[in-house]
Write an enzyme that holds these catalytic residues in place. Structure first.
Site, short mmCIF file in Angstrom:
data_model
loop_
_atom_site.label_atom_id
_atom_site.label_comp_id
_atom_site.label_asym_id
_atom_site.label_seq_id
_atom_site.Cartn_x
_atom_site.Cartn_y
_atom_site.Cartn_z
N GLY A 34 0.51 -1.30 -0.08
CA GLY A 34 0.35 -0.41 -0.48
C GLY A 34 0.65 1.23 0.12
O GLY A 34 1.92 1.50 0.22
N ASP A 49 1.49 -4.44 11.78
CA ASP A 49 0.75 -5.67 10.51
C ASP A 49 -0.65 -6.49 11.39
O ASP A 49 -0.16 -6.61 12.85
CB ASP A 49 2.12 -6.26 10.65
CG ASP A 49 2.00 -7.66 10.10
OD1 ASP A 49 1.67 -8.12 9.74
OD2 ASP A 49 2.84 -7.54 8.52
N PHE A 71 -9.03 -5.73 4.20
CA PHE A 71 -8.17 -5.93 2.69
C PHE A 71 -6.92 -6.05 2.90
O PHE A 71 -6.27 -6.22 1.35
CB PHE A 71 -8.28 -4.17 2.19
CG PHE A 71 -9.69 -4.05 2.38
CD1 PHE A 71 -10.78 -3.84 1.14
CD2 PHE A 71 -10.19 -2.96 3.24
CE1 PHE A 71 -11.99 -3.68 0.86
CE2 PHE A 71 -11.47 -3.31 3.53
CZ PHE A 71 -12.19 -2.93 2.25
N THR A 115 -12.98 -13.40 -2.56
CA THR A 115 -12.55 -13.17 -3.74
C THR A 115 -12.72 -14.35 -4.97
O THR A 115 -13.79 -15.90 -4.00
CB THR A 115 -10.95 -13.37 -4.04
OG1 THR A 115 -10.19 -13.65 -5.75
CG2 THR A 115 -10.44 -14.93 -3.36
N TYR A 139 -3.30 -18.97 -3.93
CA TYR A 139 -3.95 -17.78 -3.03
C TYR A 139 -5.63 -17.98 -2.89
O TYR A 139 -6.21 -18.14 -2.37
CB TYR A 139 -4.26 -16.91 -4.51
CG TYR A 139 -5.47 -15.42 -4.41
CD1 TYR A 139 -5.49 -14.49 -3.32
CD2 TYR A 139 -6.15 -14.99 -5.79
CE1 TYR A 139 -5.94 -13.12 -2.95
CE2 TYR A 139 -6.77 -14.03 -4.83
CZ TYR A 139 -7.12 -13.26 -4.15
OH TYR A 139 -7.61 -12.32 -3.93
N LYS A 143 -8.48 -18.19 0.51
CA LYS A 143 -9.62 -16.49 0.92
C LYS A 143 -10.07 -17.77 1.44
O LYS A 143 -11.35 -17.51 2.65
CB LYS A 143 -9.20 -15.99 0.19
CG LYS A 143 -8.36 -15.25 -0.56
CD LYS A 143 -8.81 -14.07 0.19
CE LYS A 143 -8.03 -12.58 -0.10
NZ LYS A 143 -8.99 -11.89 0.57
N ASN A 168 -13.38 -9.01 -10.99
CA ASN A 168 -12.45 -8.23 -11.13
C ASN A 168 -12.20 -6.58 -10.84
O ASN A 168 -13.45 -5.61 -12.16
CB ASN A 168 -12.03 -8.17 -13.10
CG ASN A 168 -11.43 -9.59 -12.98
OD1 ASN A 168 -11.71 -10.35 -12.83
ND2 ASN A 168 -10.33 -9.37 -13.80
N PHE A 206 -3.50 -13.76 -23.45
CA PHE A 206 -3.45 -14.86 -23.26
C PHE A 206 -4.68 -16.02 -24.04
O PHE A 206 -5.24 -15.80 -23.38
CB PHE A 206 -2.70 -15.04 -22.04
CG PHE A 206 -1.58 -14.27 -21.53
CD1 PHE A 206 -0.23 -14.54 -21.34
CD2 PHE A 206 -1.49 -13.01 -20.14
CE1 PHE A 206 0.45 -13.92 -21.53
CE2 PHE A 206 -0.90 -12.97 -20.66
CZ PHE A 206 0.78 -13.08 -20.22
N GLY A 283 -4.26 -22.73 -16.26
CA GLY A 283 -5.59 -22.40 -14.64
C GLY A 283 -6.21 -20.89 -14.96
O GLY A 283 -7.00 -20.44 -14.41
#
Length: 320
Positions: A34, A49, A71, A115, A139, A143, A168, A206, A283
């Site tokens: 950030g 932290d 976040f 996500t 990842y 989550k 997104n 891609f 993926g």
């Protein structure tokens, strides 16, 4: 008073901008990804932290926190495959430390940024909250683990929480004071705009052989200000007692292909892109589009910005 963990990051800083209009806000951020300049001056900033018990002790003992918005996750899919330990330590273990501090200080309201990666490669075109979750990378798994922890904590300790599964996120604040600034940048829209500003020689597409109308991947893009609004509605639902636990998708409900995004960037900027077709990435699902009907029904939230609005706001920010 609301604690925003990771409030100096891209989405967190946009949320703080909206939140400080009506509430007192404390931001806790270690500034690893950030930016201090992105934090609204009306917010109280504590550098620290979420995995550090003494940093959390300082915040919870000093300020009368009523709710926590989280976040502060690492969120690069590729990096999570190469360095899963980083993701499980920060996204899971450090979050447990935060939840422990909340329990100690009797803070029961929690909003968690999750996500679309929790769904993995879904077998449906439009993803609802009932679509099975089969994450395919650390990842997404990190989550989903936290989502499962929250459900257990709600039953055992009376935690009230809302999980928001983003698709997104893109765009920038209306005044172009803050916007998307990642290093390295991995998101499609800023990569295209950096290219159109002359900061990249070309852009890679891609995969051009997906089972989609133009052969390129389809994704659901949502303006970061729409995301911030959803968080505030979720917060109000928790604080008013309207909700105890809930999980919501956040998207536009519309899919745009990579080619369509490039064309819209060209339209907004009046510049021509040099797009180079590359092989598919492992993926990458052909299509990820959210149904946000549930949050519309329950909280009255609906995305207000379309793709052109999103790109126009991002272009203002990147040009500046």
């Amino acid at each position: 008073m609301i604690l925003v963990v990771g409030g100096a990051g891209y989405i967190g800083s946009h949320l703080v901008k909206e939140l400080v209009k009506d509430r007192e806000v404390v931001v806790l951020d270690n500034l690893s990804t950030g930016h201090k300049w992105a934090i609204d001056e009306k917010a109280i900033f504590v550098q620290g932290d979420l995995g550090n018990e003494s940093d959390l002790e300082k915040v919870f003992s000093t300020y009368p926190i009523k709710a926590v918005m989280h976040f502060a996750a690492n969120s690069l899919v590729g990096e999570s495959v190469v360095d899963p330990m980083k993701y499980y330590e920060n996204n899971v273990s450090a979050t447990l430390t935060l939840l422990k501090a909340m329990k100690k200080y009797g803070v029961e309201n929690f909003i968690f940024s999750s996500t679309a990666a929790t769904y993995g490669i879904p077998e449906v075109d439009i993803i609802t909250e009932e679509t099975p979750t089969h994450p395919i990378n650390p990842y997404g798994r990190s989550k989903l683990m936290v989502e499962q922890v929250l459900a257990d904590y709600a039953k055992a300790y009376g935690l009230h929480y809302v999980v928001l599964r983003y698709f997104n996120a893109a765009g920038a604040f209306e005044t172009a004071e803050i916007g998307e600034d990642h290093n390295p940048e991995t998101h499609l829209i800023p990569i295209i705009l950096q290219h159109l500003l002359g900061q990249r020689e070309s852009i890679a597409v891609f995969g051009s052989d997906y089972p989609t109308p133009d052969g390129t991947c389809i994704r659901d893009y949502i303006h970061v200000t729409d995301l911030a609004t959803a968080h505030i509605l979720a917060l109000e639902a928790l604080l008013s007692g309207k909700k105890e636990t809930a999980t919501y998708n956040l998207g536009n409900g519309l899919g745009y292909s990579v080619k369509e995004v490039i064309e819209t960037c060209e339209k907004v900027t009046g510049k021509k892109a040099n797009a180079i077709m590359s092989d598919r990435r492992e993926g990458d699902p052909a299509q990820l589009v959210a149904s946000s009907d549930k949050i519309y029904r329950e909280l009255g939230w609906k995305a207000q910005y379309n793709l052109e609005d999103i790109i126009s706001s991002a272009w203002k920010w990147h040009s500046k």
